[in-house]
Design a protein around this motif. Structure first.
Motif, PDB file in Angstrom:
ATOM      1  N   GLN A 202       2.929  -9.787   0.087  1.00  0.00           N
ATOM      2  CA  GLN A 202       2.350 -11.124   0.217  1.00  0.00           C
ATOM      3  C   GLN A 202       1.786 -11.335   1.621  1.00  0.00           C
ATOM      4  O   GLN A 202       0.662 -11.826   1.777  1.00  0.00           O
ATOM      5  CB  GLN A 202       3.412 -12.183  -0.085  1.00  0.00           C
ATOM      6  N   VAL A 203       2.555 -10.974   2.637  1.00  0.00           N
ATOM      7  CA  VAL A 203       2.131 -11.189   4.024  1.00  0.00           C
ATOM      8  C   VAL A 203       0.923 -10.330   4.383  1.00  0.00           C
ATOM      9  O   VAL A 203       0.000 -10.777   5.075  1.00  0.00           O
ATOM     10  CB  VAL A 203       3.303 -10.894   4.984  1.00  0.00           C
ATOM     11  N   LEU A 204       0.914  -9.083   3.906  1.00  0.00           N
ATOM     12  CA  LEU A 204      -0.149  -8.147   4.259  1.00  0.00           C
ATOM     13  C   LEU A 204      -1.283  -8.129   3.234  1.00  0.00           C
ATOM     14  O   LEU A 204      -2.266  -7.403   3.419  1.00  0.00           O
ATOM     15  CB  LEU A 204       0.431  -6.733   4.397  1.00  0.00           C
ATOM     16  N   SER A 205      -1.137  -8.913   2.165  1.00  0.00           N
ATOM     17  CA  SER A 205      -2.156  -8.975   1.100  1.00  0.00           C
ATOM     18  C   SER A 205      -2.413  -7.592   0.520  1.00  0.00           C
ATOM     19  O   SER A 205      -3.557  -7.149   0.374  1.00  0.00           O
ATOM     20  CB  SER A 205      -3.456  -9.583   1.639  1.00  0.00           C
ATOM     21  N   VAL A 206      -1.337  -6.904   0.188  1.00  0.00           N
ATOM     22  CA  VAL A 206      -1.418  -5.557  -0.370  1.00  0.00           C
ATOM     23  C   VAL A 206      -1.008  -5.601  -1.841  1.00  0.00           C
ATOM     24  O   VAL A 206       0.027  -6.180  -2.182  1.00  0.00           O
ATOM     25  CB  VAL A 206      -0.493  -4.590   0.400  1.00  0.00           C
ATOM     26  N   GLY A 207      -1.802  -4.980  -2.698  1.00  0.00           N
ATOM     27  CA  GLY A 207      -1.482  -4.929  -4.116  1.00  0.00           C
ATOM     28  C   GLY A 207      -0.300  -4.018  -4.397  1.00  0.00           C
ATOM     29  O   GLY A 207      -0.017  -3.082  -3.631  1.00  0.00           O
ATOM     30  N   ILE A 208       0.369  -4.249  -5.487  1.00  0.00           N
ATOM     31  CA  ILE A 208       1.595  -3.508  -5.795  1.00  0.00           C
ATOM     32  C   ILE A 208       1.320  -2.030  -6.064  1.00  0.00           C
ATOM     33  O   ILE A 208       2.157  -1.173  -5.792  1.00  0.00           O
ATOM     34  CB  ILE A 208       2.320  -4.154  -6.997  1.00  0.00           C
ATOM     35  N   ASP A 209       0.148  -1.706  -6.604  1.00  0.00           N
ATOM     36  CA  ASP A 209      -0.158  -0.320  -6.941  1.00  0.00           C
ATOM     37  C   ASP A 209      -1.231   0.293  -6.045  1.00  0.00           C
ATOM     38  O   ASP A 209      -1.742   1.377  -6.343  1.00  0.00           O
ATOM     39  CB  ASP A 209      -0.617  -0.226  -8.398  1.00  0.00           C
ATOM     40  N   GLU A 210      -1.585  -0.364  -4.953  1.00  0.00           N
ATOM     41  CA  GLU A 210      -2.671   0.124  -4.109  1.00  0.00           C
ATOM     42  C   GLU A 210      -2.216   1.275  -3.212  1.00  0.00           C
ATOM     43  O   GLU A 210      -1.094   1.283  -2.715  1.00  0.00           O
ATOM     44  CB  GLU A 210      -3.226  -1.020  -3.254  1.00  0.00           C
ATOM     45  N   ILE A 254      -3.123   1.013   6.577  1.00  0.00           N
ATOM     46  CA  ILE A 254      -4.485   0.877   6.057  1.00  0.00           C
ATOM     47  C   ILE A 254      -4.430   0.737   4.542  1.00  0.00           C
ATOM     48  O   ILE A 254      -3.860   1.585   3.858  1.00  0.00           O
ATOM     49  CB  ILE A 254      -5.342   2.101   6.445  1.00  0.00           C
ATOM     50  N   ASP A 255      -5.005  -0.337   4.047  1.00  0.00           N
ATOM     51  CA  ASP A 255      -5.048  -0.587   2.601  1.00  0.00           C
ATOM     52  C   ASP A 255      -6.326   0.038   2.046  1.00  0.00           C
ATOM     53  O   ASP A 255      -7.424  -0.465   2.277  1.00  0.00           O
ATOM     54  CB  ASP A 255      -5.019  -2.096   2.343  1.00  0.00           C
ATOM     55  N   LEU A 256      -6.182   1.140   1.319  1.00  0.00           N
ATOM     56  CA  LEU A 256      -7.352   1.836   0.785  1.00  0.00           C
ATOM     57  C   LEU A 256      -8.027   1.062  -0.344  1.00  0.00           C
ATOM     58  O   LEU A 256      -9.225   1.230  -0.581  1.00  0.00           O
ATOM     59  CB  LEU A 256      -6.944   3.223   0.283  1.00  0.00           C
ATOM     60  N   ALA A 257      -7.262   0.236  -1.055  1.00  0.00           N
ATOM     61  CA  ALA A 257      -7.818  -0.575  -2.143  1.00  0.00           C
ATOM     62  C   ALA A 257      -8.636   0.270  -3.114  1.00  0.00           C
ATOM     63  O   ALA A 257      -9.757  -0.097  -3.495  1.00  0.00           O
ATOM     64  CB  ALA A 257      -8.668  -1.712  -1.566  1.00  0.00           C
ATOM     65  N   GLY A 258      -8.064   1.398  -3.508  1.00  0.00           N
ATOM     66  CA  GLY A 258      -8.720   2.239  -4.502  1.00  0.00           C
ATOM     67  C   GLY A 258      -9.711   3.233  -3.947  1.00  0.00           C
ATOM     68  O   GLY A 258     -10.304   4.012  -4.702  1.00  0.00           O
ATOM     69  N   ARG A 259      -9.928   3.251  -2.632  1.00  0.00           N
ATOM     70  CA  ARG A 259     -10.894   4.174  -2.037  1.00  0.00           C
ATOM     71  C   ARG A 259     -10.305   5.582  -1.892  1.00  0.00           C
ATOM     72  O   ARG A 259      -9.107   5.748  -1.737  1.00  0.00           O
ATOM     73  CB  ARG A 259     -11.329   3.683  -0.649  1.00  0.00           C
ATOM     74  N   ASP A 260     -11.197   6.563  -1.866  1.00  0.00           N
ATOM     75  CA  ASP A 260     -10.816   7.937  -1.554  1.00  0.00           C
ATOM     76  C   ASP A 260     -10.506   7.987  -0.054  1.00  0.00           C
ATOM     77  O   ASP A 260     -11.320   7.535   0.765  1.00  0.00           O
ATOM     78  CB  ASP A 260     -11.980   8.873  -1.888  1.00  0.00           C
ATOM     79  N   PRO A 261      -9.345   8.501   0.348  1.00  0.00           N
ATOM     80  CA  PRO A 261      -9.001   8.496   1.773  1.00  0.00           C
ATOM     81  C   PRO A 261      -9.918   9.350   2.637  1.00  0.00           C
ATOM     82  O   PRO A 261     -10.107   9.044   3.826  1.00  0.00           O
ATOM     83  CB  PRO A 261      -7.562   9.033   1.798  1.00  0.00           C
ATOM     84  N   ALA A 262     -10.502  10.422   2.088  1.00  0.00           N
ATOM     85  CA  ALA A 262     -11.298  11.346   2.903  1.00  0.00           C
ATOM     86  C   ALA A 262     -12.471  10.655   3.613  1.00  0.00           C
ATOM     87  O   ALA A 262     -12.634  10.810   4.831  1.00  0.00           O
ATOM     88  CB  ALA A 262     -11.794  12.507   2.040  1.00  0.00           C
ATOM     89  N   LEU A 280      -0.967   9.827   3.807  1.00  0.00           N
ATOM     90  CA  LEU A 280      -0.994   9.031   2.586  1.00  0.00           C
ATOM     91  C   LEU A 280       0.419   8.607   2.216  1.00  0.00           C
ATOM     92  O   LEU A 280       1.347   9.412   2.236  1.00  0.00           O
ATOM     93  CB  LEU A 280      -1.605   9.840   1.447  1.00  0.00           C
ATOM     94  N   CYS A 281       0.590   7.316   1.913  1.00  0.00           N
ATOM     95  CA  CYS A 281       1.892   6.810   1.466  1.00  0.00           C
ATOM     96  C   CYS A 281       1.983   7.023  -0.037  1.00  0.00           C
ATOM     97  O   CYS A 281       1.454   6.218  -0.822  1.00  0.00           O
ATOM     98  CB  CYS A 281       2.039   5.322   1.806  1.00  0.00           C
ATOM     99  N   SER A 282       2.623   8.094  -0.438  1.00  0.00           N
ATOM    100  CA  SER A 282       2.661   8.456  -1.852  1.00  0.00           C
ATOM    101  C   SER A 282       3.406   7.421  -2.693  1.00  0.00           C
ATOM    102  O   SER A 282       3.126   7.263  -3.885  1.00  0.00           O
ATOM    103  CB  SER A 282       3.308   9.826  -2.023  1.00  0.00           C
ATOM    104  N   ASP A 283       4.360   6.699  -2.094  1.00  0.00           N
ATOM    105  CA  ASP A 283       5.143   5.697  -2.826  1.00  0.00           C
ATOM    106  C   ASP A 283       4.801   4.279  -2.378  1.00  0.00           C
ATOM    107  O   ASP A 283       5.629   3.374  -2.454  1.00  0.00           O
ATOM    108  CB  ASP A 283       6.637   5.939  -2.633  1.00  0.00           C
ATOM    109  N   GLY A 284       3.578   4.049  -1.893  1.00  0.00           N
ATOM    110  CA  GLY A 284       3.203   2.719  -1.431  1.00  0.00           C
ATOM    111  C   GLY A 284       4.031   2.290  -0.239  1.00  0.00           C
ATOM    112  O   GLY A 284       4.320   3.084   0.660  1.00  0.00           O
ATOM    113  N   LEU A 285       4.441   1.034  -0.234  1.00  0.00           N
ATOM    114  CA  LEU A 285       5.229   0.510   0.890  1.00  0.00           C
ATOM    115  C   LEU A 285       6.555   1.244   1.040  1.00  0.00           C
ATOM    116  O   LEU A 285       7.065   1.406   2.158  1.00  0.00           O
ATOM    117  CB  LEU A 285       5.481  -0.983   0.693  1.00  0.00           C
TER     118      LEU A 285
END
Length: 424
Positions: A202-210, A254-262, A280-285
């Motif tokens: 909520q604070v960081l505006s990050v989606g649960i599966d992002e 960094i919130d990739l929001a579905g982007r390719d990290p490369a 890459l955070c394989s397990d999200g938060l």
């Protein structure tokens, strides 16, 4: 709803005779009985003019705007009629409204537009009085009332703006502090706690599966801002990031929001201002703490003074070596043996040759092409290397040990930096 102040030049007591001032006050006071009617008319017209905006806000906010408009109109009329108590003057309402609208996230432009329309609507009511529709007001009094009203609108807008921006700055500081607290908790591994993870999203505006990236930056040049370059680059491509200073390193999420990290990493690489690594955070938060640690080690493994952004996956051997400095020193000593004890020029020449051989799978021909020397020269140096180290490039374990030793030297694993051309 605007109201005058005693300092308004057009209404100064030194310019307007007492009798005329009294006529102005009576005119404003005569409108008090119609204050709610005037306010509700302003509110309805305001909702109609800005229908697109008010349709998307809550019913509670619309009701508050209605109530606030009534307060503004009544406080303004009382102030201009000289009947307001010290604590009930219109300026207090303006300040309170500025703070309140900032807290509610109402755009400042919307607030100022409402004030401007309210002043125009009130002026139309004054004109009706002047035409005799409500109560007779002389033309001279009407002009002075208009001067009061429009002069006061400037004060009203300035007061509301100041209050709004002060509250907005306070809210931003609180939001930033809350973000820093959440990031610190994630660094400590609290992302695996369901309640904390929910608050963090909520604070960081990050989606649960992002997908997320952890980034660690080391700025060796104190004159540069540690991560401003990274924030600016990410903002250019619409990528959200949050930052926390941890000792000599700056950590980012960094919130990739579905982007390719490369492509994101490549975009950062162009503007790098220090040593940085991403993981890459394989397990999200939940996986942020581990990813941050890996990124920190990878950034630390880069040569001091370099300016590059690397992917942790491309620095795994270096991360393993930096995880145990004592073992790394022993590795270099035991693997290179007497080679590492040669004169600086001989040591550098042999290490460069060893690095080229390792890069080309032990081929003297290809190594010679890279080093711009004869193949026989490389073969001669190879024999020197094998004699000084007691290891052979034809043996898989020896080749692995020599490769790790070269990597350790590049990172200063033995307390010294290897030549810049050395690499496995």
């Amino acid at each position: 709803m605007a109201a005058p102040t005693e300092s308004s030049p057009s209404t100064s007591r030194h310019e307007i005779p007492a009798a005329q001032r009294e006529a102005i006050r009576r005119a404003w006071a005569s409108m008090l009985d119609d204050a709610e009617i005037i306010a509700d008319a302003i509110t309805l017209e305001l909702f109609g003019r800005d229908e697109a905006y008010y349709q998307q806000v809550t019913s509670e906010l619309r009701e508050e705007v209605r109530t606030s408009t009534r307060r503004h109109v009544r406080a303004g009329l009382l102030t201009m009629a000289g009947l307001a108590a010290p604590d009930d003057r219109a300026i207090h309402v303006w300040r309170e409204t500025g703070r309140r609208r900032a807290q509610q996230g109402v755009p400042l432009e919307q607030v100022l537009n409402a004030y401007s329309y309210g002043a125009r609507a009130l002026w139309e009511t004054v004109l009706l009085q002047g035409s005799g529709t409500v109560r007779e007001v002389s033309a001279e009094t009407l002009i002075l009332m208009g001067q009061q009203l429009w002069s006061a609108l400037d004060v009203q807008n300035a007061t509301a703006c100041e209050s709004y921006r002060r509250e907005e700055a306070l809210l931003q500081r609180r939001d930033l502090q809350r973000q820093l607290t959440v990031l610190d908790g994630l660094v400590q591994g609290r992302g695996s706690e369901p309640d904390f993870a929910s608050e963090a999203r909520q604070v960081l505006s990050v989606g649960i599966d992002e997908d997320l990236l952890a980034i660690s930056c080391i700025n060796d040049d104190e004159a540069d801002q540690p991560t401003r370059w990274a924030e600016e680059r990410l903002e250019q491509i619409g990528v959200q990031s949050h930052w926390l200073q941890l000792g000599a390193q700056t950590v980012g999420l960094i919130d990739l929001a579905g982007r390719d990290p490369a492509p994101v990493i490549d975009h950062l690489q162009v503007a790098a201002r220090g040593r940085a690594a991403v993981a890459l955070c394989s397990d999200g938060l939940k996986g942020f703490a581990v990813a941050r640690q890996l990124a920190s080690r990878a950034a630390s493994s880069l040569p001091r003074g370099s300016r590059e952004v690397v992917d942790v996956r491309d620095r795994l051997p270096e991360i393993l070596l930096t995880g145990s400095p004592e073992a790394t020193v022993l590795l270099v000593q035991e693997t290179l043996g007497r080679l590492n004890q040669q004169s600086d020029s001989t040591r550098q020449m042999l290490l460069e040759t060893l690095g080229a051989l390792l890069r080309h799978g032990g081929s003297p021909t290809h190594a010679a092409q890279e080093l711009f020397c004869h193949r026989n020269t490389v073969i001669y140096r190879l024999k020197q290397i094998e004699n000084l180290t007691g290891r052979s490039l034809t043996q898989p374990r020896d080749r692995l040990m020599l490769s790790l030793a070269i990597i350790a030297l590049r990172a200063g694993g033995d307390g010294e930096s290897a030549p810049s051309s050395v690499g496995a």
